[in-house]
Scaffold this motif. Sequence first.
Motif: not given
Length: 259
Positions: A17, A19-21, A23
């Motif tokens: 999560e 890493r997703q944030h 990105d």
Amino acid sequence: MDKPVVSDTQPELTDLEKRQHRDIFLRHYANAQAYFSDQNYKESFKEIRKAGEIDPLNIKLARLAIEIFKRTQNADGLITLCQKMINIDPQDTEMQINLALGFFWSEAYPVVIDMTTHLLTLELIESEELACMELLADSFRKKNDFEKAKSLYLKILDKVDNPARILFKLTTCYYRMEDHKNVVVTTSRLIDMGYNNQDITDLYNKSVEHTQKNIGKIYKPRNLLTALFRSGYDPLYARLMNLEIEKEKTERRVDTEQR
């Protein structure tokens, strides 16, 4: 761009999560930069706000927002954001100079004089020192202290590669001080640099009218164009302040892009 409140019961983000944030943040930041490059500041700021929901204290994001406020001369936004960032890093002299610029646009000239006078006692890089000196000189000029402003502009003039903006401001000081000889000197330099529009030549010729007898001692023409301008003494005074304001906006933008 305030930091979102996180509930005590909200679970920790997993590495995925996070890493997703990250990105998502980078995508919004890249979009903001692209819009900024296209001078679409409204859309750029929208992307900054979206990125700020993820990382509200990101210094790169803050600096991009500050450049938008500077380009649009949004004094309130510039002051508010700079004050927030200075609370995080009180030693950030560039942020303090930007804050002084915001106060200058707000016409709080005594505040700008105090801030820049203090900053000039610190160890600054050359670009910061020149920016401080110019803001200080501009504030003195706005308060009609043309002698102090003139002294500072003359110091700056020796240190810049493109002196046109400073020459415009220096011309204003000489004009308001009724120093027609030096108005001839500064406008002659501007004409030699290619600023031979009607406003400049009108001011030049009118000043020559006051100094006809001693003009040869003050400035020797460097080209035929300057010499030709000296043959006419009829035009009225120019709208110098309008020229100065337009030139300042353009060259401040160039200075920012060069930095």
